[in-house]
Design a protein around this motif. Sequence first.
Motif, mmCIF file in Angstrom:
data_model
loop_
_atom_site.group_PDB
_atom_site.id
_atom_site.type_symbol
_atom_site.label_atom_id
_atom_site.label_comp_id
_atom_site.label_asym_id
_atom_site.label_seq_id
_atom_site.Cartn_x
_atom_site.Cartn_y
_atom_site.Cartn_z
ATOM 1 N N GLU A 64 8.445 22.045 70.203
ATOM 2 C CA GLU A 64 7.385 22.031 71.213
ATOM 3 C C GLU A 64 7.572 23.226 72.134
ATOM 4 O OE1 GLU A 64 5.704 18.274 73.105
ATOM 5 O OE2 GLU A 64 6.839 19.119 74.785
ATOM 6 N N LEU A 65 6.524 24.010 72.277
ATOM 7 C CA LEU A 65 6.546 25.195 73.129
ATOM 8 C C LEU A 65 5.585 24.982 74.289
ATOM 9 C CD1 LEU A 65 6.353 27.916 70.340
ATOM 10 C CD2 LEU A 65 8.403 26.970 71.389
ATOM 11 N N GLN A 66 6.087 25.166 75.500
ATOM 12 C CA GLN A 66 5.250 25.021 76.687
ATOM 13 C C GLN A 66 5.084 26.379 77.357
ATOM 14 O OE1 GLN A 66 6.810 22.563 79.828
ATOM 15 N NE2 GLN A 66 5.023 22.799 81.113
ATOM 16 N N ALA A 67 3.830 26.810 77.503
ATOM 17 C CA ALA A 67 3.545 28.066 78.194
ATOM 18 C C ALA A 67 3.563 27.817 79.701
ATOM 19 C CB ALA A 67 2.182 28.601 77.765
ATOM 20 N N ARG A 68 4.312 28.631 80.413
ATOM 21 C CA ARG A 68 4.426 28.452 81.871
ATOM 22 C C ARG A 68 4.090 29.762 82.562
ATOM 23 N NH1 ARG A 68 6.614 24.181 84.630
ATOM 24 N NH2 ARG A 68 7.197 24.565 86.797
ATOM 25 N N ALA A 69 3.001 29.751 83.298
ATOM 26 C CA ALA A 69 2.512 30.967 83.957
ATOM 27 C C ALA A 69 3.239 31.212 85.271
ATOM 28 C CB ALA A 69 1.010 30.837 84.216
ATOM 29 N N GLU A 70 3.358 32.492 85.626
ATOM 30 C CA GLU A 70 3.873 32.817 86.952
ATOM 31 C C GLU A 70 2.767 32.568 87.971
ATOM 32 O OE1 GLU A 70 3.159 37.594 87.428
ATOM 33 O OE2 GLU A 70 4.910 36.945 86.286
ATOM 34 N N ARG A 71 3.127 32.495 89.227
ATOM 35 C CA ARG A 71 2.157 32.160 90.267
ATOM 36 C C ARG A 71 1.040 33.202 90.308
ATOM 37 N NH1 ARG A 71 1.833 32.339 96.350
ATOM 38 N NH2 ARG A 71 0.222 30.769 96.726
ATOM 39 N N GLY A 72 -0.199 32.697 90.389
ATOM 40 C CA GLY A 72 -1.357 33.574 90.411
ATOM 41 C C GLY A 72 -1.995 33.743 89.047
ATOM 42 N N ALA A 111 -8.314 32.618 89.963
ATOM 43 C CA ALA A 111 -9.107 32.902 91.163
ATOM 44 C C ALA A 111 -8.272 32.599 92.402
ATOM 45 C CB ALA A 111 -10.369 32.045 91.159
ATOM 46 N N SER A 112 -8.478 33.385 93.449
ATOM 47 C CA SER A 112 -7.711 33.190 94.686
ATOM 48 C C SER A 112 -8.641 32.807 95.829
ATOM 49 C CB SER A 112 -6.927 34.457 95.049
ATOM 50 O OG SER A 112 -7.807 35.533 95.321
ATOM 51 N N TYR A 113 -8.111 31.982 96.722
ATOM 52 C CA TYR A 113 -8.864 31.510 97.883
ATOM 53 C C TYR A 113 -7.979 31.632 99.118
ATOM 54 C CZ TYR A 113 -11.273 29.300 93.943
ATOM 55 O OH TYR A 113 -11.904 29.065 92.743
ATOM 56 N N VAL A 126 0.574 23.993 113.548
ATOM 57 C CA VAL A 126 0.360 23.475 112.192
ATOM 58 C C VAL A 126 1.250 24.222 111.202
ATOM 59 C CG1 VAL A 126 -1.304 23.065 110.339
ATOM 60 C CG2 VAL A 126 -2.045 22.933 112.725
ATOM 61 N N LYS A 127 1.907 23.456 110.344
ATOM 62 C CA LYS A 127 2.622 24.010 109.204
ATOM 63 C C LYS A 127 1.884 23.613 107.927
ATOM 64 C CE LYS A 127 7.380 24.195 110.974
ATOM 65 N NZ LYS A 127 8.793 23.764 110.738
ATOM 66 N N TYR A 128 2.202 24.295 106.844
ATOM 67 C CA TYR A 128 1.618 23.939 105.554
ATOM 68 C C TYR A 128 2.720 23.856 104.510
ATOM 69 C CZ TYR A 128 2.289 28.812 104.167
ATOM 70 O OH TYR A 128 2.854 30.025 103.868
ATOM 71 N N THR A 129 2.477 23.057 103.475
ATOM 72 C CA THR A 129 3.341 23.032 102.293
ATOM 73 C C THR A 129 2.470 23.357 101.094
ATOM 74 O OG1 THR A 129 4.810 21.354 103.254
ATOM 75 C CG2 THR A 129 4.908 21.667 100.866
ATOM 76 N N LEU A 130 2.886 24.369 100.347
ATOM 77 C CA LEU A 130 2.106 24.865 99.216
ATOM 78 C C LEU A 130 2.795 24.485 97.907
ATOM 79 C CD1 LEU A 130 -0.325 26.645 98.335
ATOM 80 C CD2 LEU A 130 1.201 28.623 98.521
ATOM 81 N N TYR A 131 1.999 24.013 96.929
ATOM 82 C CA TYR A 131 2.525 23.612 95.620
ATOM 83 C C TYR A 131 1.837 24.434 94.521
ATOM 84 C CZ TYR A 131 3.937 19.534 98.362
ATOM 85 O OH TYR A 131 4.467 18.700 99.327
ATOM 86 N N ASP A 132 2.603 24.851 93.521
ATOM 87 C CA ASP A 132 2.004 25.626 92.437
ATOM 88 C C ASP A 132 1.249 24.717 91.466
ATOM 89 O OD1 ASP A 132 3.849 24.463 90.673
ATOM 90 O OD2 ASP A 132 5.169 26.209 90.625
#
Length: 222
Positions: A64-72, A111-113, A126-132
């Motif tokens: 089993e091969l899983q493709a994992r993209a870098e952020r973005g 796409a970026s926002y 305010v703080k934020y927590t970002l998840y990929d």
Amino acid sequence: EAGKLNADGSYTFPITENTKVSLKTDRAAFAITTPKMEHGTIIATVDGEAVDNLSKIPGGSKVELQARAERGYHFDHWIVNGTVQKETNGIYTISELADDLSIHAEFAQSASYTAKATAAAGNGTVKYTLYDIYGEEVETKAMPTDGVTIYKDEEITFHAAPKTGYQVEQWEVNGKKTAGNSKTNPEGKIRADKNITATVYFKVTASYQLTFGTFDANGHLT
């Protein structure tokens, strides 16, 4: 009469009595090559076990091969032995490996926002927590004035810290207002498919005066 080994690998012999036949076999090994990829990598398992070396895999193994993209970026398609595969699933499964293969994944830019959150009237921060896109935490930081970049299918949560004497009154996220004193936006993780704007409103914390006393002279307070 002696038996005969045929050109196709079979063996022919006459049977004149009870006969036991045995064959010694060796399990073949095959290689999967993964040419260098841009903007991502491949994670592999063989029969359920994570492996780094794909140069000698026992024949018949489940791979089993899983493709994992870098952020973005995000997975786009597989290329197997030079042929583009129609599957858009980021997991490629080989039920029983029976040959050498060349496999790599192609990735596309996401796409970026902009995600932005403010504390109304300056009565808190305010703080934020970002998840990929895989659900793993990227960072937790103070929200900058201009907001942060978030890519399609990433997720974000906001966390308010009221000033002393204040408490959260309500949140407004993309125009939807929700009353309550939760310090985290009520929606929880917000998945990005457009710009995200949030505002947290505060109110003065109610205060009360407590008065203590005794009913008569036969008691006292300590």
